[in-house]
Design a protein around this motif. Structure first.
Motif, mmCIF file in Angstrom:
data_model
loop_
_atom_site.group_PDB
_atom_site.id
_atom_site.type_symbol
_atom_site.label_atom_id
_atom_site.label_comp_id
_atom_site.label_asym_id
_atom_site.label_seq_id
_atom_site.Cartn_x
_atom_site.Cartn_y
_atom_site.Cartn_z
ATOM 1 N N GLN A 151 0.823 -1.210 0.000
ATOM 2 C CA GLN A 151 0.000 0.000 0.000
ATOM 3 C C GLN A 151 0.859 1.263 0.000
ATOM 4 O OE1 GLN A 151 -3.458 -0.508 0.098
ATOM 5 N NE2 GLN A 151 -3.659 1.656 -0.450
ATOM 6 N N GLY A 152 0.528 2.171 -0.926
ATOM 7 C CA GLY A 152 1.238 3.442 -1.008
ATOM 8 C C GLY A 152 2.428 3.429 -1.937
ATOM 9 N N ASP A 153 2.883 2.243 -2.366
ATOM 10 C CA ASP A 153 4.013 2.134 -3.284
ATOM 11 C C ASP A 153 3.542 2.195 -4.732
ATOM 12 O OD1 ASP A 153 5.696 1.752 -1.103
ATOM 13 O OD2 ASP A 153 5.563 -0.436 -1.220
ATOM 14 N N GLU A 154 4.455 2.559 -5.615
ATOM 15 C CA GLU A 154 4.202 2.510 -7.051
ATOM 16 C C GLU A 154 5.240 1.619 -7.715
ATOM 17 O OE1 GLU A 154 2.179 6.934 -7.672
ATOM 18 O OE2 GLU A 154 4.160 6.503 -8.542
ATOM 19 N N VAL A 155 4.799 0.890 -8.727
ATOM 20 C CA VAL A 155 5.675 -0.006 -9.481
ATOM 21 C C VAL A 155 5.458 0.267 -10.963
ATOM 22 C CG1 VAL A 155 6.306 -2.392 -9.984
ATOM 23 C CG2 VAL A 155 5.535 -1.767 -7.674
ATOM 24 N N ILE A 156 6.540 0.540 -11.672
ATOM 25 C CA ILE A 156 6.465 0.812 -13.104
ATOM 26 C C ILE A 156 6.481 -0.503 -13.877
ATOM 27 C CG2 ILE A 156 7.651 1.883 -15.063
ATOM 28 C CD1 ILE A 156 8.880 3.866 -13.039
ATOM 29 N N CYS A 157 5.627 -0.588 -14.885
ATOM 30 C CA CYS A 157 5.653 -1.737 -15.797
ATOM 31 C C CYS A 157 5.142 -1.280 -17.158
ATOM 32 C CB CYS A 157 4.824 -2.908 -15.261
ATOM 33 S SG CYS A 157 3.036 -2.676 -15.325
ATOM 34 N N PRO A 158 5.466 -1.998 -18.220
ATOM 35 C CA PRO A 158 4.940 -1.623 -19.529
ATOM 36 C C PRO A 158 3.438 -1.854 -19.609
ATOM 37 C CG PRO A 158 6.127 -3.699 -19.662
ATOM 38 C CD PRO A 158 6.360 -3.162 -18.287
ATOM 39 N N SER A 159 2.775 -1.024 -20.403
ATOM 40 C CA SER A 159 1.346 -1.217 -20.629
ATOM 41 C C SER A 159 1.100 -2.346 -21.615
ATOM 42 C CB SER A 159 0.725 0.075 -21.161
ATOM 43 O OG SER A 159 -0.662 -0.075 -21.376
ATOM 44 N N ALA A 193 -1.315 -4.514 -8.418
ATOM 45 C CA ALA A 193 -2.535 -4.019 -7.777
ATOM 46 C C ALA A 193 -2.957 -4.904 -6.612
ATOM 47 C CB ALA A 193 -3.656 -3.924 -8.800
ATOM 48 N N ARG A 194 -2.750 -6.192 -6.720
ATOM 49 C CA ARG A 194 -3.163 -7.111 -5.657
ATOM 50 C C ARG A 194 -2.391 -6.901 -4.365
ATOM 51 N NH1 ARG A 194 -3.004 -13.016 -8.079
ATOM 52 N NH2 ARG A 194 -3.601 -13.552 -5.940
ATOM 53 N N THR A 195 -1.182 -6.357 -4.441
ATOM 54 C CA THR A 195 -0.421 -6.077 -3.218
ATOM 55 C C THR A 195 -0.895 -4.801 -2.539
ATOM 56 O OG1 THR A 195 1.280 -4.724 -4.291
ATOM 57 C CG2 THR A 195 1.637 -7.123 -4.254
ATOM 58 N N GLY A 196 -1.749 -4.022 -3.205
ATOM 59 C CA GLY A 196 -2.154 -2.712 -2.698
ATOM 60 C C GLY A 196 -1.344 -1.580 -3.288
ATOM 61 N N CYS A 219 7.516 8.246 -15.595
ATOM 62 C CA CYS A 219 6.574 7.593 -14.680
ATOM 63 C C CYS A 219 6.991 7.686 -13.221
ATOM 64 C CB CYS A 219 6.437 6.112 -15.057
ATOM 65 S SG CYS A 219 5.735 5.821 -16.683
ATOM 66 N N LEU A 220 8.168 8.206 -12.971
ATOM 67 C CA LEU A 220 8.722 8.195 -11.613
ATOM 68 C C LEU A 220 8.014 9.174 -10.684
ATOM 69 C CD1 LEU A 220 12.428 8.153 -12.741
ATOM 70 C CD2 LEU A 220 11.376 6.343 -11.362
ATOM 71 N N SER A 221 7.962 8.785 -9.429
ATOM 72 C CA SER A 221 7.517 9.689 -8.362
ATOM 73 C C SER A 221 8.271 9.300 -7.102
ATOM 74 C CB SER A 221 6.005 9.578 -8.143
ATOM 75 O OG SER A 221 5.694 8.428 -7.372
ATOM 76 N N ASP A 222 8.023 10.022 -6.023
ATOM 77 C CA ASP A 222 8.685 9.674 -4.767
ATOM 78 C C ASP A 222 8.110 8.397 -4.156
ATOM 79 O OD1 ASP A 222 6.220 10.634 -3.945
ATOM 80 O OD2 ASP A 222 7.036 12.231 -2.676
ATOM 81 N N LYS A 223 7.069 7.835 -4.776
ATOM 82 C CA LYS A 223 6.471 6.591 -4.303
ATOM 83 C C LYS A 223 6.981 5.363 -5.078
ATOM 84 C CE LYS A 223 2.142 8.874 -2.970
ATOM 85 N NZ LYS A 223 0.664 8.919 -3.209
ATOM 86 N N THR A 224 7.759 5.600 -6.132
ATOM 87 C CA THR A 224 8.210 4.492 -6.977
ATOM 88 C C THR A 224 9.216 3.623 -6.235
ATOM 89 O OG1 THR A 224 7.961 5.948 -8.901
ATOM 90 C CG2 THR A 224 9.113 3.859 -9.230
ATOM 91 N N LYS A 225 8.918 2.338 -6.133
ATOM 92 C CA LYS A 225 9.789 1.425 -5.392
ATOM 93 C C LYS A 225 10.407 0.337 -6.262
ATOM 94 C CE LYS A 225 9.173 3.207 -1.282
ATOM 95 N NZ LYS A 225 8.354 4.360 -1.672
ATOM 96 N N ALA A 226 9.794 0.046 -7.417
ATOM 97 C CA ALA A 226 10.279 -1.080 -8.224
ATOM 98 C C ALA A 226 9.850 -0.893 -9.670
ATOM 99 C CB ALA A 226 9.738 -2.398 -7.683
#
Length: 370
Positions: free
Chosen positions: A75-83, A94-97, A120-127
């Motif tokens: 919850q609260g994290d962001e993860v970048i992936c291709p569309s 999404a299933r991890t929150g 796509c980066l933000s201060d919430k991006t973790k992976a």
């Protein structure tokens, strides 16, 4: 001549006696969950991929989910992936929150564009989850540089690329985690669902192994919340049989792809898939790009002529209804992904495809608008 997009029986029936013997062996042991067959399969795949730890799991989807959980993504994290990928890549985030943030891809290789990922980066991006799509590696030097610059964890989605190489390194073996699928349509396809998670990191392996079995260690003692992500002994035994033939399967796919590229090199209105120098492509799909808005008409033409074909993928992740609420959709243009969704078409390339069948595919393609 009718040519299916994929014929799993053409692969399984010639080795039916081996598969039945493997089934009988598991039946005789009475050990159906985990056990020696799973351990032996894990050891064989670890050696093949050049990794310290290979962890058999219940599906390729669960491999991604388990990797995210083991890295503490939530919850609260962001993860970048291709569309431009199969739904599991984004669905597991999404299933991890956490929130999936979608970036664009390259039009020639279909793989992730790290210039787009920068947006796509933000201060919430973790992976970040690069996807080795259709059997060819992502540029993993670019991925490593991007991840190091922004202090991100990397999970390689290698569902379609078991044994594909980036230089001399195996796809899936170059990051915190690599994930694989043994869905029946994959290059190493089981007789049901199955997957694999790999890592070079002892600590991450220990966490993932515990999480695979409800976070339990020792029995009935739970240090963490995991899930039921175990690989069945029967699937492991059957996959071991098929893995013994895997080098031949890969060679045959590569030969089929090379034949297409030679025979179709002058075909107008179609852009053939690119095989990058220094990469070993294993051709999970042979995906054409059809120009001038003719993709759907070509698909209809091939179908009318008995040629199996499919669109991978008609609706990219950023257009899926379940993600329509995401504010992150506004961060970057996904122009290439939108274009690919409108013009890609995959044709048969499975190992057992013979020359007569390939010639029928080629003839049908050449007769379109002839």
């Amino acid at each position: 001549m009718n040519v299916p997009l994929l014929d799993v029986n053409a692969q399984n029936h010639p080795i039916a006696e081996e598969l039945r013997a493997a089934f009988d062996g598991v039946l005789e042991t009475g050990r159906f969950i985990m056990g020696a067959e799973v351990e032996q399969f894990e050891a064989e795949l670890a050696e093949f991929l050049g990794v310290k730890h290979a962890i058999g799991v219940s599906s390729g989807t669960d491999a991604i989910l388990l990797a995210l959980m083991a890295l503490g993504i939530g919850q609260g994290d962001e993860v970048i992936c291709p569309s431009f990928t199969f739904f599991a890549t984004a669905g597991c985030i999404a299933r991890t929150g956490a929130t999936p943030v979608f970036c664009d891809c390259h039009p020639d290789t279909f793989n992730i564009d790290f210039a787009s990922a920068e947006q796509c980066l933000s201060d919430k991006t973790k992976a970040i989850i690069p996807v080795h799509l259709f059997g060819q590696s992502v540029d993993m030097d670019a991925c490593a540089a991007f991840a190091e610059k922004h202090e991100l964890k990397v999970i390689e989605d290698t569902a379609q690329s078991l044994g594909a190489k980036f230089g001399d390194r195996s796809c899936g073996a170059m990051s915190e985690f690599g994930t694989y699928s043994f869905f029946p349509s994959k290059n190493l396809g089981g007789l049901g669902d199955g997957g694999l998670l790999v890592t070079q990191d002892d600590e991450l392996a220990d966490i993932a192994i515990k999480m695979r079995n409800h976070g339990m260690h020792p029995r009935y003692y739970h240090q963490m919340v995991g899930g039921n992500f175990r690989l069945d002994a029967l699937q492991a035994a059957l996959l071991r049989v098929k893995f013994s033939h895997y080098a031949d399967y890969t060679r045959q796919r590569q030969e089929n792809a090379a034949y297409y590229k030679e025979q179709l090199k002058d075909l107008e209105g179609v852009i053939l898939p690119v095989e990058q120098d220094g990469y070993e492509h294993i051709w999970n799909q042979f995906t054409l790009r059809v120009e001038h808005g003719q993709r759907d008409a070509l698909k209809e033409h091939l179908t009318e002529n008995g040629i199996g074909c499919e669109i991978y993928y008609p609706v990219p992740m950023h257009q899926q209804q379940c993600f329509a609420h995401l504010e992150s959709l506004q961060r970057t243009s996904l122009k290439v992904t939108d274009e690919l969704a409108s013009n890609v078409l995959s044709i048969p390339v499975y190992p057992e495809l013979n020359r007569d069948q390939q010639d029928a595919v080629i003839a049908a393609l050449k007769s379109f608008n002839a």
